[in-house]
Design a protein around this motif. Structure first.
Motif, mmCIF file in Angstrom:
data_model
loop_
_atom_site.group_PDB
_atom_site.id
_atom_site.type_symbol
_atom_site.label_atom_id
_atom_site.label_comp_id
_atom_site.label_asym_id
_atom_site.label_seq_id
_atom_site.Cartn_x
_atom_site.Cartn_y
_atom_site.Cartn_z
ATOM 1 N N GLU A 27 67.415 -36.783 79.795
ATOM 2 C CA GLU A 27 66.317 -37.625 79.366
ATOM 3 C C GLU A 27 66.089 -37.428 77.867
ATOM 4 O O GLU A 27 66.366 -36.379 77.312
ATOM 5 C CB GLU A 27 65.030 -37.232 80.102
ATOM 6 C CG GLU A 27 65.067 -37.501 81.585
ATOM 7 C CD GLU A 27 63.869 -36.858 82.273
ATOM 8 O OE1 GLU A 27 62.793 -37.465 82.267
ATOM 9 O OE2 GLU A 27 64.021 -35.743 82.813
ATOM 10 N N TRP A 35 58.360 -38.843 87.595
ATOM 11 C CA TRP A 35 59.169 -40.061 87.702
ATOM 12 C C TRP A 35 58.619 -41.008 88.765
ATOM 13 O O TRP A 35 58.178 -40.580 89.833
ATOM 14 C CB TRP A 35 60.608 -39.717 88.067
ATOM 15 C CG TRP A 35 61.434 -39.163 86.956
ATOM 16 C CD1 TRP A 35 60.998 -38.449 85.873
ATOM 17 C CD2 TRP A 35 62.856 -39.274 86.822
ATOM 18 N NE1 TRP A 35 62.062 -38.109 85.078
ATOM 19 C CE2 TRP A 35 63.212 -38.596 85.644
ATOM 20 C CE3 TRP A 35 63.854 -39.856 87.582
ATOM 21 C CZ2 TRP A 35 64.540 -38.512 85.211
ATOM 22 C CZ3 TRP A 35 65.171 -39.769 87.161
ATOM 23 C CH2 TRP A 35 65.503 -39.104 85.978
ATOM 24 N N THR A 83 63.616 -34.269 76.365
ATOM 25 C CA THR A 83 63.876 -33.317 77.447
ATOM 26 C C THR A 83 63.604 -31.886 76.963
ATOM 27 O O THR A 83 63.106 -31.682 75.847
ATOM 28 C CB THR A 83 65.309 -33.480 77.976
ATOM 29 O OG1 THR A 83 65.472 -32.706 79.163
ATOM 30 C CG2 THR A 83 66.341 -33.017 76.948
ATOM 31 N N TYR A 84 63.943 -30.930 77.816
ATOM 32 C CA TYR A 84 63.670 -29.518 77.522
ATOM 33 C C TYR A 84 64.650 -29.001 76.462
ATOM 34 O O TYR A 84 65.856 -29.018 76.666
ATOM 35 C CB TYR A 84 63.788 -28.716 78.812
ATOM 36 C CG TYR A 84 63.703 -27.219 78.653
ATOM 37 C CD1 TYR A 84 62.687 -26.623 77.902
ATOM 38 C CD2 TYR A 84 64.627 -26.392 79.267
ATOM 39 C CE1 TYR A 84 62.617 -25.241 77.778
ATOM 40 C CE2 TYR A 84 64.555 -25.011 79.148
ATOM 41 C CZ TYR A 84 63.549 -24.448 78.399
ATOM 42 O OH TYR A 84 63.479 -23.085 78.271
ATOM 43 N N SER A 110 63.158 -41.849 78.192
ATOM 44 C CA SER A 110 62.294 -41.524 79.322
ATOM 45 C C SER A 110 60.846 -41.485 78.857
ATOM 46 O O SER A 110 60.563 -41.270 77.679
ATOM 47 C CB SER A 110 62.714 -40.174 79.904
ATOM 48 O OG SER A 110 62.092 -39.932 81.134
ATOM 49 N N SER A 158 57.760 -33.275 83.708
ATOM 50 C CA SER A 158 58.772 -33.032 82.686
ATOM 51 C C SER A 158 58.229 -32.136 81.579
ATOM 52 O O SER A 158 57.036 -32.075 81.316
ATOM 53 C CB SER A 158 59.216 -34.389 82.095
ATOM 54 O OG SER A 158 59.104 -34.410 80.688
ATOM 55 N N MET A 168 64.166 -33.702 84.785
ATOM 56 C CA MET A 168 62.946 -33.028 85.233
ATOM 57 C C MET A 168 62.031 -34.081 85.862
ATOM 58 O O MET A 168 61.028 -34.470 85.268
ATOM 59 C CB MET A 168 62.260 -32.355 84.050
ATOM 60 C CG MET A 168 63.149 -31.357 83.314
ATOM 61 S SD MET A 168 62.266 -30.460 81.989
ATOM 62 C CE MET A 168 61.424 -29.200 82.937
ATOM 63 N N GLY A 189 59.274 -41.462 83.885
ATOM 64 C CA GLY A 189 60.726 -41.302 83.897
ATOM 65 C C GLY A 189 61.406 -42.456 83.201
ATOM 66 O O GLY A 189 60.753 -43.303 82.579
#
Lengths: 381, 381
Positions: free
Chosen positions: B110, B169, B113-114, B133, B162, B158, B137
């Motif tokens: 995504e 999502w 993201t992390y 995202s 997230s 995630m 999501g």
């Protein structure tokens, strides 16, 4: 269905894991693993609050200072700023491999050496080169020959009590390796987990003698404190340390701070020396008893008394110990075949026998089971 | 002097590590990290003996069973035999990368993201593909487009809260990803650390909807128990699990058994639900206070209220937040620039703000410092 990374082709099943799993779930006497004696395992107090939150990748500074002092007492000067706590010294092997090994990178190891190091180096694609080693380490000529064939990028060694031999390198071997690493710029990766299992005297860490070569030195809290806290440490030269910290962050952010707090309490405990003296006495007695049992039960075996550690490295001349394992497991005893400790899969008639985990009576029974297996095999030919 | 592995070229300095280090050693108010509130951190009792010795790579069976039951309560059926304890869920990312990523392997994530997942995937050489995202999501079309350009070998997502958005999502997004993964055989790697930070309701883990695709699902004990014990877990499909176990052995043999014993005691504690309700109440209050302060101090920011987790993902339209970080650090406040969360380094006018670590007063002061920085920059133009 999933496409695996190429390295997975090199990910062999671990014989040791399978032996240990089998031994755990049955009445098999395991001389295969490297477990400390239960008598030496502490029940530590819960440390005071302060360890619960996330911490630094390198580890907590008070413990890094304490490890720096510990290394100083062993003869290696390394500032706390270049000490990292690791999730067992196994993790230090993973970090070293990530830092230094591509597919085809030349990595030199002793033959025999620590089998889980070989697994990690293979996973990352190392072109393993072996240097025959014994109770006094490799012959200087063997080291010279290895470097003459092309300097390795990394040399992995256990000069102060090896796994599996239990030997300590001679001054000649130490000098030869240091000279070659310095000349070639080969990274010396020194694994030193067993030092505290015997009273010594022990030589200073070898990396301290290097003049130019980069180095990583790794130690453990598993052999003389508690394997269950999964804590080890590394010290490294200035050029390598910052990269190892970044790799550590990606691997697990940092190691358990509860484990770190327990290790710190132990290093600060005034009774620590007394505790270690007791542990060394227990291991000394176990080794004596084991040696006696080995002479009686397996008189055909060739071996030399280790200077510490947890293993006797023994040879059964003319016997394929890998083939012997299966009947022995059926007869209720496990050991580690020598092949597992050999980079190129040689040393087929050697075996690694652990003398610390089982009490003397059980160890003797394990050796007797090996003897009976050998007798049956002989009579069935 | 040492020759580093090629992956080291991809090993960037971690901005977060540097921000956290700076914040730890000064009066900087850190909205940058993802630390739990100190009020939620326990002082656990020392578990009974039994954890001190070496253990199994997968983790201790009683805890594996308890995690299997926990996942079952979340709507994911996975037998204990396919549960592994990991050294934080960060380690699960490292193991997944080792298993699946070569140089050039297509990995979809995504956007945003992390960030630490991105670091690991990059280290192993992933060809990162991003799917835009948001709070619900990705759009199903965006997922379809990503797969149409060439199916990724792995999709990291995630879906249930997230990092950084705090979103969950939509059903459409969930269905779209599952269908595509099943069709292409793409490994779905689902990261689910934040579920217990809010009361829910939470959707079942997404991997449970897959019919054919391989999967890894990862969870954490850091967000709702104790980060300092560095413990997480993974569950995986049958084809992947045995390989992950071998990789785990090479990485650190096994995770701290003391940490495992503490997590097991917590999972068995009848007061656990009450403890989590209190934690969720604290985080709910912190989020309310933070949202109020954000509206007042940074009214120009665009953001949506997260469903849980530890962050507010906010946009300062037209503002490069990476360039804003330095003056903010000097003014005594840290945050994470959006770029760090973006696979391709986009999202330059977003920022991730942590609302859990600081008390409301300190958080408000942090946001006020950002506001004053913005005002000064504006007046200096």
């Amino acid at each position: 269905m999933a496409a695996f990374a190429r390295r997975i082709e090199r990910l062999r099943p671990s014989l040791v894991r399978e032996i240990l799993a089998a031994a755990a779930s049955s009445d098999i006497i395991s001389l295969a693993g490297g477990l400390p004696a239960a008598e030496t395992l502490q029940a530590p107090a819960m440390p005071a609050d302060g360890w619960q939150q996330y911490g630094q990748s390198e580890g907590d500074m008070p413990l890094r200072i304490a490890v720096s002092e510990l290394l100083d007492s062993r003869g290696l000067e390394c500032p706390a700023g270049r000490i990292m706590l690791t999730t067992g010294s196994q993790q230090a092997l993973d970090l070293a491999a990530k830092l230094l090994i591509d597919e085809g990178t030349r990595v030199a190891c002793e033959n025999p050496t620590y089998l889980a190091a070989l697994q990690v180096f293979r996973l990352f694609g190392a072109d393993l080169r072996e240097v025959d080693s014994g109770m006094a380490g490799p012959a200087p000529d063997a080291i010279a020959k290895c470097f003459a064939e092309g300097a390795p990028n990394m040399f992995y060694a256990m000069p102060s009590i090896s796994n599996p031999t239990g030997g300590i390198w001679s001054e000649d071997a130490r000098r030869a390796l240091v000279e070659r690493c310095d000349r070639a710029g080969t990274v010396l990766v020194e694994d030193d987990p067993y030092r505290e299992t015997s009273a010594g005297p022990h030589p200073a860490p070898l990396v301290g003698s290097l003049k130019r070569a980069p180095w990583i030195h790794m130690g453990s809290f598993s052999k003389s404190l508690l394997p269950g806290i999964r804590l080890g440490f590394l010290a490294a030269s200035e050029d390598l340390f910052p990269l190892l910290v970044r790799l550590k962050q990606g691997a697990d952010l940092h190691s358990s701070r509860l484990s770190q707090a327990i290790a710190l309490a132990d290093l600060r405990d005034p009774a620590r020396d007394r505790r270690l003296a007791r542990l060394q006495a227990i291991y000394g007695e176990r080794l004596e008893a084991f040696a006696g049992a080995l002479r009686q039960e397996l008189p055909m075996a060739g071996w030399a008394k280790p200077s510490g550690g947890m293993f006797v490295w023994a040879r059964l001349p003319g016997r394929d110990t890998s083939a012997l394992l299966d009947p022995c497991m059926k007869a209720g005893v496990a050991f580690l075949p020598g092949r597992e400790c050999s980079p190129a899969g040689g040393l087929g008639d050697w075996m690694r026998l652990n003398f610390t985990a089982c009490d003397p009576e059980r160890s003797r029974e394990g050796l007797a089971r090996i003897r009976r297996c050998l007798e049956e095999l002989r009579s069935s030919i």
